[in-house]
Write a protein that holds these residues in place. Sequence first.
Motif, PDB file in Angstrom:
ATOM      1  N   TYR A  84      32.032  37.128  76.440  1.00 56.03           N
ATOM      2  CA  TYR A  84      31.649  37.997  75.332  1.00 56.03           C
ATOM      3  C   TYR A  84      32.138  37.406  74.015  1.00 56.03           C
ATOM      4  CZ  TYR A  84      30.431  41.727  78.578  1.00 56.03           C
ATOM      5  OH  TYR A  84      29.846  42.460  79.561  1.00 56.03           O
ATOM      6  N   GLY A  85      31.390  37.636  72.967  1.00 55.64           N
ATOM      7  CA  GLY A  85      31.841  37.314  71.619  1.00 55.64           C
ATOM      8  C   GLY A  85      32.290  38.606  70.953  1.00 55.64           C
ATOM      9  N   PHE A  86      33.252  38.513  70.045  1.00 56.75           N
ATOM     10  CA  PHE A  86      33.783  39.708  69.398  1.00 56.75           C
ATOM     11  C   PHE A  86      33.578  39.640  67.882  1.00 56.75           C
ATOM     12  CE2 PHE A  86      36.099  39.200  73.359  1.00 56.75           C
ATOM     13  CZ  PHE A  86      35.881  40.440  73.937  1.00 56.75           C
ATOM     14  N   SER A  87      33.496  40.789  67.254  1.00 57.45           N
ATOM     15  CA  SER A  87      33.221  40.856  65.816  1.00 57.45           C
ATOM     16  C   SER A  87      34.287  40.156  64.991  1.00 57.45           C
ATOM     17  CB  SER A  87      33.087  42.310  65.372  1.00 57.45           C
ATOM     18  OG  SER A  87      34.281  43.023  65.638  1.00 57.45           O
ATOM     19  N   TYR A  88      35.516  40.116  65.476  1.00 56.28           N
ATOM     20  CA  TYR A  88      36.607  39.517  64.701  1.00 56.28           C
ATOM     21  C   TYR A  88      36.681  37.997  64.864  1.00 56.28           C
ATOM     22  CZ  TYR A  88      38.771  40.244  69.298  1.00 56.28           C
ATOM     23  OH  TYR A  88      39.024  40.272  70.631  1.00 56.28           O
ATOM     24  N   GLU A  89      35.750  37.403  65.550  1.00 58.89           N
ATOM     25  CA  GLU A  89      35.783  35.961  65.770  1.00 58.89           C
ATOM     26  C   GLU A  89      34.950  35.222  64.725  1.00 58.89           C
ATOM     27  OE1 GLU A  89      36.768  35.405  70.397  1.00 58.89           O
ATOM     28  OE2 GLU A  89      34.673  35.900  69.998  1.00 58.89           O
ATOM     29  N   TYR A  90      35.265  35.478  63.483  1.00 59.17           N
ATOM     30  CA  TYR A  90      34.582  34.822  62.365  1.00 59.17           C
ATOM     31  C   TYR A  90      35.623  34.483  61.315  1.00 59.17           C
ATOM     32  CZ  TYR A  90      29.657  33.954  61.457  1.00 59.17           C
ATOM     33  OH  TYR A  90      28.426  33.367  61.359  1.00 59.17           O
ATOM     34  N   GLY A  91      35.574  33.301  60.776  1.00 52.87           N
ATOM     35  CA  GLY A  91      36.501  32.900  59.729  1.00 52.87           C
ATOM     36  C   GLY A  91      35.784  32.749  58.398  1.00 52.87           C
ATOM     37  N   VAL A  92      36.473  33.084  57.321  1.00 53.07           N
ATOM     38  CA  VAL A  92      35.954  32.892  55.973  1.00 53.07           C
ATOM     39  C   VAL A  92      37.071  32.251  55.151  1.00 53.07           C
ATOM     40  CG1 VAL A  92      34.979  33.961  53.894  1.00 53.07           C
ATOM     41  CG2 VAL A  92      34.467  34.935  56.159  1.00 53.07           C
ATOM     42  N   ASP A  93      36.767  31.138  54.504  1.00 53.95           N
ATOM     43  CA  ASP A  93      37.712  30.426  53.653  1.00 53.95           C
ATOM     44  C   ASP A  93      37.136  30.311  52.252  1.00 53.95           C
ATOM     45  OD1 ASP A  93      39.015  29.956  56.096  1.00 53.95           O
ATOM     46  OD2 ASP A  93      38.320  27.878  56.234  1.00 53.95           O
ATOM     47  N   ILE A  94      38.017  30.238  51.263  1.00 53.75           N
ATOM     48  CA  ILE A  94      37.608  30.028  49.874  1.00 53.75           C
ATOM     49  C   ILE A  94      38.265  28.748  49.372  1.00 53.75           C
ATOM     50  CG2 ILE A  94      39.475  31.501  48.973  1.00 53.75           C
ATOM     51  CD1 ILE A  94      37.465  32.388  46.759  1.00 53.75           C
ATOM     52  N   TRP A  95      37.544  28.001  48.544  1.00 50.05           N
ATOM     53  CA  TRP A  95      38.078  26.773  47.974  1.00 50.05           C
ATOM     54  C   TRP A  95      38.948  27.121  46.763  1.00 50.05           C
ATOM     55  CZ3 TRP A  95      38.908  22.067  49.495  1.00 50.05           C
ATOM     56  CH2 TRP A  95      39.198  21.082  48.566  1.00 50.05           C
ATOM     57  N   LEU A  96      40.221  26.748  46.827  1.00 40.60           N
ATOM     58  CA  LEU A  96      41.163  26.990  45.726  1.00 40.60           C
ATOM     59  C   LEU A  96      41.576  25.652  45.126  1.00 40.60           C
ATOM     60  CD1 LEU A  96      43.565  29.694  47.241  1.00 40.60           C
ATOM     61  CD2 LEU A  96      41.556  30.037  45.799  1.00 40.60           C
ATOM     62  N   THR A  97      40.867  25.166  44.171  1.00 43.41           N
ATOM     63  CA  THR A  97      41.144  23.957  43.403  1.00 43.41           C
ATOM     64  C   THR A  97      41.272  22.698  44.245  1.00 43.41           C
ATOM     65  OG1 THR A  97      42.301  25.334  41.787  1.00 43.41           O
ATOM     66  CG2 THR A  97      42.557  22.971  41.564  1.00 43.41           C
ATOM     67  N   ASP A  98      42.151  22.713  45.263  1.00 46.53           N
ATOM     68  CA  ASP A  98      42.415  21.486  46.016  1.00 46.53           C
ATOM     69  C   ASP A  98      42.484  21.675  47.524  1.00 46.53           C
ATOM     70  OD1 ASP A  98      44.712  22.995  46.002  1.00 46.53           O
ATOM     71  OD2 ASP A  98      46.057  21.327  45.599  1.00 46.53           O
TER      72      ASP A  98
END
Length: 170
Positions: A17-31
């Motif tokens: 099974y896949g779960f809803s919390y199995e997603y990552g989001v990253d933001i680029w912070l300068t470096d």
Amino acid sequence: MGSELSATTSPTEPTQYGFSYEYGVDIWLTDKWQPIRFISSVNPTVSPKEVDAATYDDNGADHPVRVGETPSLSFYVQMHRMASGNFLPEVEALLAATRPDAVGSLGVVKVRYYDKPVKGKPNSKEAYEMTATVSAERASTGNAELSGWNFTLNGQGARKGIVNPAPTTA
């Protein structure tokens, strides 16, 4: 002939099974890429950008042709305040893109989102990067609730498929 499996035919591969919390989001912070912490309700959406290519051969019916896409990404982030009074750096970057003077390149962020299973191998085809404008809405405004924000990121141009940065875990 029936639909029986022969001794040489293998059964269907086992699945997990896949779960809803199995997603990552990253933001680029300068470096560097910074994971967005305390995130939930991650919802990437992609709408096709279409033009009508109907001809007489379609007998009056629509004939949409996909010429691009309109990506967006929405999510909720719980409020966490640091000793300085500032919010987490990734939240500060998102909010900075919504300030009144955040016009032009100051009003966009670069993010990536991807499949990030708790165990096992991530889907190599489910990882994207995009540049987007940001809208923010304060969430949980009741008298005694945890605070946070609902963010919506609207892509500038199409998403870019990337190598999935999530590690394979045992």
